[in-house]
Motif scaffolding. Structure first.
Motif, PDB file in Angstrom:
ATOM      1  N   CYS A   2      -2.307   9.641   6.828  1.00 43.85           N
ATOM      2  CA  CYS A   2      -2.479  11.096   6.662  1.00 43.85           C
ATOM      3  C   CYS A   2      -2.502  11.571   5.229  1.00 43.85           C
ATOM      4  CB  CYS A   2      -1.342  11.803   7.403  1.00 43.85           C
ATOM      5  SG  CYS A   2       0.296  11.349   6.756  1.00 43.85           S
ATOM      6  N   VAL A   7       0.852  -1.191   0.000  1.00 41.05           N
ATOM      7  CA  VAL A   7       0.000   0.000   0.000  1.00 41.05           C
ATOM      8  C   VAL A   7       0.896   1.253   0.000  1.00 41.05           C
ATOM      9  CG1 VAL A   7      -1.740   1.306   1.301  1.00 41.05           C
ATOM     10  CG2 VAL A   7      -1.917  -1.181   1.167  1.00 41.05           C
ATOM     11  N   ASP A  24      -5.617  19.073  -1.414  1.00 39.60           N
ATOM     12  CA  ASP A  24      -4.637  18.240  -0.716  1.00 39.60           C
ATOM     13  C   ASP A  24      -5.303  17.094   0.016  1.00 39.60           C
ATOM     14  OD1 ASP A  24      -2.434  20.005  -1.379  1.00 39.60           O
ATOM     15  OD2 ASP A  24      -3.418  21.429  -0.040  1.00 39.60           O
ATOM     16  N   VAL A  74       2.136   5.087   5.497  1.00 39.77           N
ATOM     17  CA  VAL A  74       3.148   4.095   5.101  1.00 39.77           C
ATOM     18  C   VAL A  74       3.944   4.591   3.907  1.00 39.77           C
ATOM     19  CG1 VAL A  74       2.577   1.755   5.890  1.00 39.77           C
ATOM     20  CG2 VAL A  74       1.228   2.793   4.054  1.00 39.77           C
ATOM     21  N   SER A  75       3.498   5.655   3.266  1.00 34.58           N
ATOM     22  CA  SER A  75       4.179   6.148   2.069  1.00 34.58           C
ATOM     23  C   SER A  75       5.139   7.289   2.411  1.00 34.58           C
ATOM     24  CB  SER A  75       3.138   6.634   1.050  1.00 34.58           C
ATOM     25  OG  SER A  75       3.723   7.519   0.116  1.00 34.58           O
ATOM     26  N   HIS A  92      -7.554   0.106   4.124  1.00 35.50           N
ATOM     27  CA  HIS A  92      -6.352  -0.427   3.467  1.00 35.50           C
ATOM     28  C   HIS A  92      -5.567  -1.346   4.399  1.00 35.50           C
ATOM     29  CE1 HIS A  92      -6.336   2.083  -0.098  1.00 35.50           C
ATOM     30  NE2 HIS A  92      -6.243   3.209   0.577  1.00 35.50           N
ATOM     31  N   ALA A 122       5.162   5.632   9.111  1.00 36.00           N
ATOM     32  CA  ALA A 122       4.948   4.600  10.134  1.00 36.00           C
ATOM     33  C   ALA A 122       3.799   3.719   9.680  1.00 36.00           C
ATOM     34  CB  ALA A 122       4.624   5.227  11.483  1.00 36.00           C
TER      35      ALA A 122
HETATM   36  C1  LIG Z   1      -7.292   7.078   0.805  1.00 29.88           C
HETATM   37  S1  LIG Z   1      -5.815   7.702   1.527  1.00 29.88           S
HETATM   38  C2  LIG Z   1      -6.493   8.867   2.699  1.00 29.88           C
HETATM   39  C3  LIG Z   1      -5.466   9.890   3.085  1.00 29.88           C
HETATM   40  C4  LIG Z   1      -5.923  10.989   4.020  1.00 29.88           C
HETATM   41  N1  LIG Z   1      -6.490  10.468   5.248  1.00 29.88           N
HETATM   42  C5  LIG Z   1      -6.921  11.886   3.335  1.00 29.88           C
HETATM   43  O1  LIG Z   1      -8.113  11.715   3.619  1.00 29.88           O
HETATM   44  O2  LIG Z   1      -6.527  12.731   2.532  1.00 29.88           O
HETATM   45  C6  LIG Z   1      -5.293   6.331   2.575  1.00 29.88           C
HETATM   46  C7  LIG Z   1      -4.073   6.621   3.436  1.00 29.88           C
HETATM   47  O3  LIG Z   1      -3.872   5.544   4.350  1.00 29.88           O
HETATM   48  C8  LIG Z   1      -2.483   5.274   4.431  1.00 29.88           C
HETATM   49  N2  LIG Z   1      -2.259   3.910   4.908  1.00 29.88           N
HETATM   50  C9  LIG Z   1      -2.728   2.765   4.375  1.00 29.88           C
HETATM   51  N3  LIG Z   1      -2.305   1.693   5.092  1.00 29.88           N
HETATM   52  C10 LIG Z   1      -1.570   2.184   6.120  1.00 29.88           C
HETATM   53  C11 LIG Z   1      -0.874   1.603   7.209  1.00 29.88           C
HETATM   54  N4  LIG Z   1      -0.828   0.280   7.390  1.00 29.88           N
HETATM   55  N5  LIG Z   1      -0.242   2.435   8.086  1.00 29.88           N
HETATM   56  C12 LIG Z   1      -0.250   3.777   7.914  1.00 29.88           C
HETATM   57  N6  LIG Z   1      -0.892   4.392   6.889  1.00 29.88           N
HETATM   58  C13 LIG Z   1      -1.530   3.610   6.002  1.00 29.88           C
HETATM   59  C14 LIG Z   1      -1.997   5.495   3.015  1.00 29.88           C
HETATM   60  O4  LIG Z   1      -0.596   5.632   2.966  1.00 29.88           O
HETATM   61  C15 LIG Z   1      -2.764   6.783   2.686  1.00 29.88           C
HETATM   62  O5  LIG Z   1      -2.071   7.879   3.208  1.00 29.88           O
END
Ligand SMILES: C[S@@+](CC[C@H](N)C(=O)[O-])C[C@H]1O[C@@H](n2cnc3c(N)ncnc32)[C@H](O)[C@@H]1O
Length: 288
Positions: free
Chosen positions: A76, A15, A32, A98-99, A147, A124
Motif C-alpha cells: 500500500c 524490501v 502520497d 512490509v514497511s 518486489h 504484513a
Molecule cells: C513501489 S511501492 C508502491 C506503493 C503503493 N502501491 C503506491 O502505488 O503508492 C511498493 C510497495 O510494495 C510493498 N511491498 C513490497 N514487498 C512486499 C511484500 N512482500 N509484502 C507486502 N508489501 C510489500 C512495499 O512495502 C511498498 O509499499
C-alpha cells in the motif's frame, strides 16, 4: 516459472527495511503515491502528481467496486492509492505493506482524510496474507508484486482471500522485447537498486491459472507511463533539497536513492529503453 531473476532476488524483510528508510523521504515529497504516472496521450501536459492519481483511477475502475465492497491493497505504500479509492468509491479498504514506517504514514493519511473508520493499514507480508479465505471483494496490487520473490505464491494468496467473482488488478514490469546487450547493465542496476525483477507478458496467463484465477485482460501501458515517470523521478531526486534530506536522514543509504550523488542510480537512464515495459493485468476468481 520464467520470472527473470536480477542480481538481487527481493527478500521481503529487506524490501521492508528499504521502504522504512525511504518513508522519511517520501513523507516530504509532493503527493502520497509511490508509483508511475499515467498520461492518456504522449503530448499530455498533465503534471506528474495528477498523472499518478490517474493511474490509481484507471485501475480502480477495473475493480468494479462500490460502497458495499471491501478492498485489499497489497503493497500500500504511504496510503495515497488506498485512501483515494476509498474516498471515491465509498468502499472499505485494508492495506498492507512490509514497511512499518509506511503503515504509520498511511494510517495518518487515512485519519487526516477523515476515513480512519473504513481505511486501515497494517504491516504484513503478501507472501503469507494474514486474512481468512474469501474475505475481500477485490484486490489491488499497484506496482508491488515486482518486489516479491515469488509472484505465483502471491497470486495464490490473493486468490485465497478473494471471494468468488472478485477481481484483482495489478501492475508489473515486463520485458516488451529482448533487452539489447548494451542496455542490460542499466536494467540490471535498476533492478538491484530498486529490489525488483521483471516478467514476460506471456508468463501471466499460466501464472494466474495455476493460482486459481481467471485471466481477463492484460494491457501494455508502457507508452502511457514509463518515459515521463522516469524523467520525473530523476528530476525529483536530483534536487538539492532531496539529496540534503537524504544525507541527513540516512547517511548509509546506498540503494536507489544512494547517499552520494555520484553513486545514485539515475532513473533518467531508463527513459530510453523501450524494451522495458509496464503492464496492467486484470483477473477474476471464478464464481463457484
Ligand atoms: C513501489 S511501492 C508502491 C506503493 C503503493 N502501491 C503506491 O502505488 O503508492 C511498493 C510497495 O510494495 C510493498 N511491498 C513490497 N514487498 C512486499 C511484500 N512482500 N509484502 C507486502 N508489501 C510489500 C512495499 O512495502 C511498498 O509499499
Amino acid at each position: 516459472m520464467s520470472q527473470k531473476e536480477s542480481a538481487l532476488t527481493p527478500v521481503p524483510d529487506e524490501v521492508g527495511h528499504h521502504y522504512d528508510r525511504l518513508a522519511v523521504i517520501a513523507a516530504t515529497k509532493p503527493g502520497d503515491n509511490l508509483h508511475v504516472g499515467y498520461w492518456d496521450s504522449p503530448d499530455s501536459e498533465v503534471p506528474a502528481e495528477e498523472a499518478t492519481d490517474r493511474l490509481t483511477d484507471v485501475m480502480a475502475e477495473k475493480l468494479k467496486i462500490g460502497a458495499d465492497s471491501h478492498v485489499l491493497d497489497v503493497g500500500c505504500g504511504i496510503g495515497g492509492p488506498g485512501v483515494r479509492i476509498a474516498r471515491l468509491t465509498g468502499a472499505q479498504l485494508t492495506g498492507i505493506s512490509v514497511s512499518q514506517e509506511q503503515v504509520k504514514l498511511a494510517n495518518s493519511l487515512a485519519e487526516s482524510a477523515g476515513l480512519a473508520d473504513r481505511v486501515v493499514f497494517q504491516q504484513a507480508n503478501a507472501m503469507e496474507l494474514p486474512f481468512p479465505a474469501q474475505s475481500f471483494d477485490a484486490v489491488i496490487a499497484l506496482e508491488s508484486i515486482l518486489h516479491m520473490p515469488d509472484r505465483g505464491q502471491v497470486l495464490a494468496q490473493i486468490c485465497r482471500v478473494l471471494r468468488p467473482g472478485g477481481r484483482l488488478v495489478l501492475t508489473d514490469w515486463f520485458e516488451r522485447a529482448p533487452i539489447p546487450a548494451a542496455k542490460q547493465p542499466t536494467v540490471d542496476r535498476f533492478h538491484s537498486s530498486f529490489m525488483s525483477t521483471m516478467v514476460q507478458a506471456e508468463d501471466y496467463p499460466p501464472m494466474l491459472r495455476r493460482a486459481g484465477l481467471w485471466f481477463e485482460e492484460i494491457l501494455d501501458i508502457s507508452e502511457q507511463t514509463l518515459r515521463k515517470s522516469f524523467l520525473w523521478f530523476s528530476a525529483h531526486m536530483n534536487q538539492a533539497w532531496f539529496s540534503a534530506r537524504m544525507n541527513q536522514a540516512q547517511p548509509d543509504f546506498e540503494t536507489t536513492f544512494g547517499d552520494k550523488a555520484a553513486d545514485r542510480f539515475d532513473t533518467a537512464d531508463m527513459a530510453d529503453i523501450p524494451e522495458f515495459g509496464y503492464l496492467m493485468v486484470v483477473a477474476k476468481r471464478p464464481e463457484e
